[in-house]
Structure formats: structure tokens, C-alpha cells
Design a protein around this motif. Structure first.
Motif, PDB file in Angstrom:
ATOM      1  N   GLY A  15       4.456   1.305  -1.132  1.00  0.00           N
ATOM      2  CA  GLY A  15       5.579   1.298  -2.071  1.00  0.00           C
ATOM      3  C   GLY A  15       6.898   1.547  -1.365  1.00  0.00           C
ATOM      4  O   GLY A  15       7.027   1.324  -0.151  1.00  0.00           O
ATOM      5  N   ARG A  46      -1.632  -3.032 -10.714  1.00  0.00           N
ATOM      6  CA  ARG A  46      -1.338  -1.608 -10.767  1.00  0.00           C
ATOM      7  C   ARG A  46      -0.269  -1.244  -9.725  1.00  0.00           C
ATOM      8  O   ARG A  46       0.721  -0.592 -10.033  1.00  0.00           O
ATOM      9  CB  ARG A  46      -2.627  -0.811 -10.499  1.00  0.00           C
ATOM     10  CG  ARG A  46      -2.532   0.672 -10.815  1.00  0.00           C
ATOM     11  CD  ARG A  46      -3.862   1.378 -10.566  1.00  0.00           C
ATOM     12  NE  ARG A  46      -4.249   1.387  -9.148  1.00  0.00           N
ATOM     13  CZ  ARG A  46      -3.735   2.208  -8.245  1.00  0.00           C
ATOM     14  NH1 ARG A  46      -2.810   3.081  -8.591  1.00  0.00           N
ATOM     15  NH2 ARG A  46      -4.117   2.150  -6.978  1.00  0.00           N
ATOM     16  N   ARG A  47      -0.479  -1.726  -8.515  1.00  0.00           N
ATOM     17  CA  ARG A  47       0.480  -1.424  -7.435  1.00  0.00           C
ATOM     18  C   ARG A  47       1.830  -2.095  -7.683  1.00  0.00           C
ATOM     19  O   ARG A  47       2.884  -1.502  -7.458  1.00  0.00           O
ATOM     20  CB  ARG A  47      -0.088  -1.843  -6.077  1.00  0.00           C
ATOM     21  CG  ARG A  47      -1.261  -0.983  -5.656  1.00  0.00           C
ATOM     22  CD  ARG A  47      -1.752  -1.314  -4.267  1.00  0.00           C
ATOM     23  NE  ARG A  47      -2.893  -0.478  -3.924  1.00  0.00           N
ATOM     24  CZ  ARG A  47      -2.801   0.737  -3.403  1.00  0.00           C
ATOM     25  NH1 ARG A  47      -1.613   1.255  -3.138  1.00  0.00           N
ATOM     26  NH2 ARG A  47      -3.874   1.442  -3.136  1.00  0.00           N
ATOM     27  N   MET A  68       0.817  -1.208   0.000  1.00  0.00           N
ATOM     28  CA  MET A  68       0.000   0.000   0.000  1.00  0.00           C
ATOM     29  C   MET A  68       0.862   1.275   0.000  1.00  0.00           C
ATOM     30  O   MET A  68       0.383   2.338  -0.333  1.00  0.00           O
ATOM     31  CB  MET A  68      -0.944   0.026   1.216  1.00  0.00           C
ATOM     32  CG  MET A  68      -1.808  -1.216   1.369  1.00  0.00           C
ATOM     33  SD  MET A  68      -2.637  -1.719  -0.150  1.00  0.00           S
ATOM     34  CE  MET A  68      -4.184  -0.842   0.026  1.00  0.00           C
ATOM     35  N   GLN A 113       3.774  -0.130 -10.267  1.00  0.00           N
ATOM     36  CA  GLN A 113       4.324   1.094  -9.674  1.00  0.00           C
ATOM     37  C   GLN A 113       5.600   0.781  -8.902  1.00  0.00           C
ATOM     38  O   GLN A 113       6.591   1.500  -8.990  1.00  0.00           O
ATOM     39  CB  GLN A 113       3.320   1.684  -8.677  1.00  0.00           C
ATOM     40  CG  GLN A 113       2.368   2.678  -9.299  1.00  0.00           C
ATOM     41  CD  GLN A 113       1.309   3.129  -8.287  1.00  0.00           C
ATOM     42  OE1 GLN A 113       1.344   2.759  -7.108  1.00  0.00           O
ATOM     43  NE2 GLN A 113       0.368   3.919  -8.765  1.00  0.00           N
ATOM     44  N   GLU A 147      -6.040  -4.269  -9.257  1.00  0.00           N
ATOM     45  CA  GLU A 147      -5.449  -3.393  -8.251  1.00  0.00           C
ATOM     46  C   GLU A 147      -4.043  -3.887  -7.868  1.00  0.00           C
ATOM     47  O   GLU A 147      -3.105  -3.095  -7.730  1.00  0.00           O
ATOM     48  CB  GLU A 147      -6.367  -3.385  -7.015  1.00  0.00           C
ATOM     49  CG  GLU A 147      -5.901  -2.549  -5.848  1.00  0.00           C
ATOM     50  CD  GLU A 147      -5.853  -1.058  -6.129  1.00  0.00           C
ATOM     51  OE1 GLU A 147      -6.245  -0.639  -7.241  1.00  0.00           O
ATOM     52  OE2 GLU A 147      -5.399  -0.321  -5.237  1.00  0.00           O
TER      53      GLU A 147
END
Ligand code: GDP
Length: 360
Positions: free
Chosen positions: A115, A172-173, A113, A176, A169
Motif C-alpha cells: 500500500g 480487498r487490497r 502488498m 484499502q 484478494e
């Protein structure tokens, strides 16, 4: 003697790899360790896991049992895995002498959550600088919105149970974070998609609360150490041993907690340790480990050993240890060794420790 010891090495006699956990505060290092260790599990179920001094030992059988559902299989050649108990302990950040690191491999914990955070980057740089192989535990996957819990499942099994939204989700994380790691100059990839483990850092999604991904993490630590550092893991008779802590214990006096990385220690061995007022030459009076499955902090519960073989966390007692310095190497004086040489070698560590103190 060293050359002789090296010549006797064999791939059939490996020691256990030593693993450290590091990362930013609150990413779940402690929780992950608890989960790997199953601290809350009943004694009988713990499957031979032993709490050592400053470390936890996982025997081969335990790891095989816990990784049995992971799809990528590996033949386990190492006798087990020794995990250093204190996350972010100086064992990694400060304790380093003469190029001989304590840890063979590290787990860098990242909160999915959040990074990469400042201390994650600090840890990353440390790992890069020391050329320590590591894996990223992308922790707290259970916090993805509407994650379906699959306790202790391999991560691919858990992913199959998730909805499309959860996986989107996650992707996506993940992407990143892969980008953030790239900004630090490293390629990374999900471990089961990793095209080249020597060039890409493996990422293992985990939950330290429900245990998803933990089997994969254990399997990966074994695979990577076996693949990438077999010769480093070959057992040798030459002692390599680091002092973790100097402690006064009621009834025992001053003791030192050490991690025996390689070789054997015996009761009665003559040793040399770096001391504040010069080299300490003394004799091992007792080699101690906690009783199996007892908390190491319980008083008077130590087991005595005549000898102990690496890799292990050990408490040892000897006279004159009051001024021993944590972070330095313990040396054993062999029959053919020159004591003066060893004393000099032991004190070399002082410079390393002091230069670190200066910097911090
Ligand atoms: P450390 O500072 O890195 O050792 O982090 P801790 O292990 O103390 O964890 C920090 C907080 O995050 C605690 O409240 C944990 O319960 C929580 N936590 C750790 N791992 C997970 C996880 O996988 N999922 C969730 N939901 N919470 C977690």
C-alpha cells in the motif's frame, strides 16, 4: 517571438509527452522501466525503441504494437513517448525552474502488498503541488497468492484467468489502497472504471516481472496526455530545454546532458546556461545521442546531429560548461534576442536551485 511561436502551434504537430516514474523504494520502479523498455529483448524485437541520454524513446509504432490487445482503443496522435530513465531522478524532485516542469505525466508506483508508504505519500504531495497528472501503477500483482501468470497481457485479460480467491484478494487490497489515497485527498479508481479522468486518479494493476498490465499502462499514458494536455503538447519552435547533468567525458571534455522538451537545437546555436560564476554564453559544438540500441554508457559511440527536434534526451558539447548547474534551463539566443536579457533570465534559475538547496 514566443507569441509568434505559440500562434503557429497546431494539433497536427504534437511533440512526445515526457513521463517520469516515482514512488517508494523497492516498489518496482526500475523493474517496471526495464519491463516497459524490454531491456532484455533482442535488438530486432525492440521495435524502434531508442535509448537516449537520460531517457528512453518509444516511437508510435512500438506503442501501437504493444497495446494492440487492450480493449479500450485510442488513436495515437503523439509521435511517441519519452520516458525519463532514472526513477525518482532529480529531474522530478529537484529540477524545476520557473514553473516549467520537465514531466508532462508521471507514473506513481505502489506495491500492492504494501500500500502507500512514506515516499509514496511524499511523491503524491509533490505531484499535487505541481498539478502534474499521474497514474498509479499498482505493481506486483503477481505476488497475490496463486496468481496465474499471463505474460504481457492486458490486465483485464489476465483477471479473467484468475480464480475467485485471487480476485477477492485483489479487490480487498485495491479498496484499502483507494481508501489510503482518499486519505491524501484524492479520488482514485481502476482505470477502466474511471468515471472522470480529470477527477479520479487512474489505477493500473501491473506486474513488472511478467508484464501484465504494462500494455494498459502505455495506452493510458498516451490517452491521458492527448486528452488532458493537447495544447501543452503542441510543438513550438521556441526552445524549452532542461540541463539534467554536467559530466566530463573522455575525449569530449565537459558535456551537458539535457532534455529538450520543445523546439529545435542546432549545431552552432549560441546558448546561455546558468553557471556557478555567472551566465555561460557559448556555442553548441556537437549534438550527440547514443547509437540506436547501444547502451548509453559505451564509450565513443555517439551519433552526431546537425539538429534535433523535441522531445529528446541529448548530450551536448560546448566550451566553458565546467560550471554549468544541473536543473537549470538552457536558452538559445535568436537573431532578434537581447543577449543581456537572456543572461539575466538564465541566472534567475540560480535562485530556484539555491532555495532548494537551502530547504534540503
Ligand atoms: P525500485 O527501488 O522501486 O526501483 O524497485 P526495483 O525495481 O529495484 O524492485 C525491487 C524488488 O522488487 C526487486 O527485487 C524486484 O525484482 C522486485 N519486483 C519489482 N517489480 C515486481 C513485480 O511486479 N513482481 C514481483 N514479484 N517482484 C517485483
Amino acid at each position: 517571438r514566443k507569441a509568434e511561436a505559440l500562434a503557429k502551434r497546431s494539433a497536427d504537430d504534437l511533440r512526445s509527452p515526457i513521463c517520469c516514474i516515482l514512488g517508494h523504494v523497492d516498489t518496482g520502479k526500475t523493474k517496471l522501466l526495464d519491463c516497459i523498455r524490454r531491456t532484455n529483448v533482442q535488438e530486432g524485437e525492440a521495435g524502434g525503441i531508442t535509448q537516449q541520454i537520460g531517457a528512453t524513446y518509444f516511437p508510435r509504432e512500438n506503442i501501437i504494437e504493444r497495446t494492440k490487445d487492450v480493449r479500450t482503443k485510442v488513436e495515437m496522435k503523439v509521435p511517441g513517448l519519452l520516458v525519463i530513465d532514472t526513477p525518482g531522478h532529480e529531474s522530478f524532485t529537484n529540477l524545476r525552474s520557473r514553473g516549467s516542469g520537465l514531466c508532462d505525466i508521471a507514473i506513481l508506483v505502489v506495491d500492492i502488498m504494501h500500500g502507500l508508504e512514506p515516499q509514496t505519500i511524499e511523491s503524491l504531495n509533490l505531484l499535487k503541488m505541481r498539478h502534474t497528472p499521474f497514474v498509479v501503477a499498482l505493481n506486483k500483482v503477481d505476488r497475490l497468492y496463486s496468481w496465474k501468470s499471463c505474460p504481457n497481457a492486458p490486465i483485464t485479460n489476465a483477471f479473467e484467468k484468475q480464480s475467485r480467491d485471487v480476485m477477492n484478494e485483489f479487490d480487498r487490497r485495491l479498496n484499502q489502497i483507494i481508501t489510503q489515497i482518499k486519505e491524501q485527498g484524492l479520488n482514485s479508481e481502476l482505470y477502466y472504471k474511471n468515471p472522470d479522468r480529470r477527477k479520479y486518479v487512474s489505477i493500473v494493476p501491473t506486474s513488472a516481472i511478467s508484464g501484465e498490465g504494462v500494455p494498459d499502462l502505455l495506452m493510458l499514458l498516451v490517452t491521458l496526455t492527448q486528452q488532458m494536455m493537447e495544447s501543452k503538447l503542441m510543438y513550438i519552435s521556441e526552445v524549452q530545454c532542461t540541463v539534467l547533468e554536467v559530466k566530463v567525458v573522455e575525449g569530449l571534455g565537459t558535456t551537458i546532458d539535457v532534455i529538450l522538451v520543445n523546439g529545435v537545437l542546432h549545431e552552432g546555436d549560441q546558448i546561455v546556461v546558468c553557471g556557478m560564476q555567472g551566465p555561460i554564453v557559448t556555442t553548441i559544438r556537437a549534438l550527440l545521442t547514443p547509437h540506436p540500441m547501444k547502451e548509453i554508457r559505451v564509450k565513443g559511440q555517439y551519433l552526431h546531429h546537425k539538429e534535433l527536434k523535441a522531445a529528446q534526451g541529448i548530450k551536448l558539447t560546448a566550451q566553458g560548461l565546467e560550471h554549468a548547474i544541473a536543473g537549470t534551463q538552457l536558452h538559445v539566443v535568436g537573431p532578434d534576442d537581447d543577449l543581456e536579457d537572456i543572461k539575466e533570465e538564465a541566472m534567475e534559475d540560480m535562485k530556484n536551485v539555491m532555495s532548494r538547496v537551502d530547504k534540503s
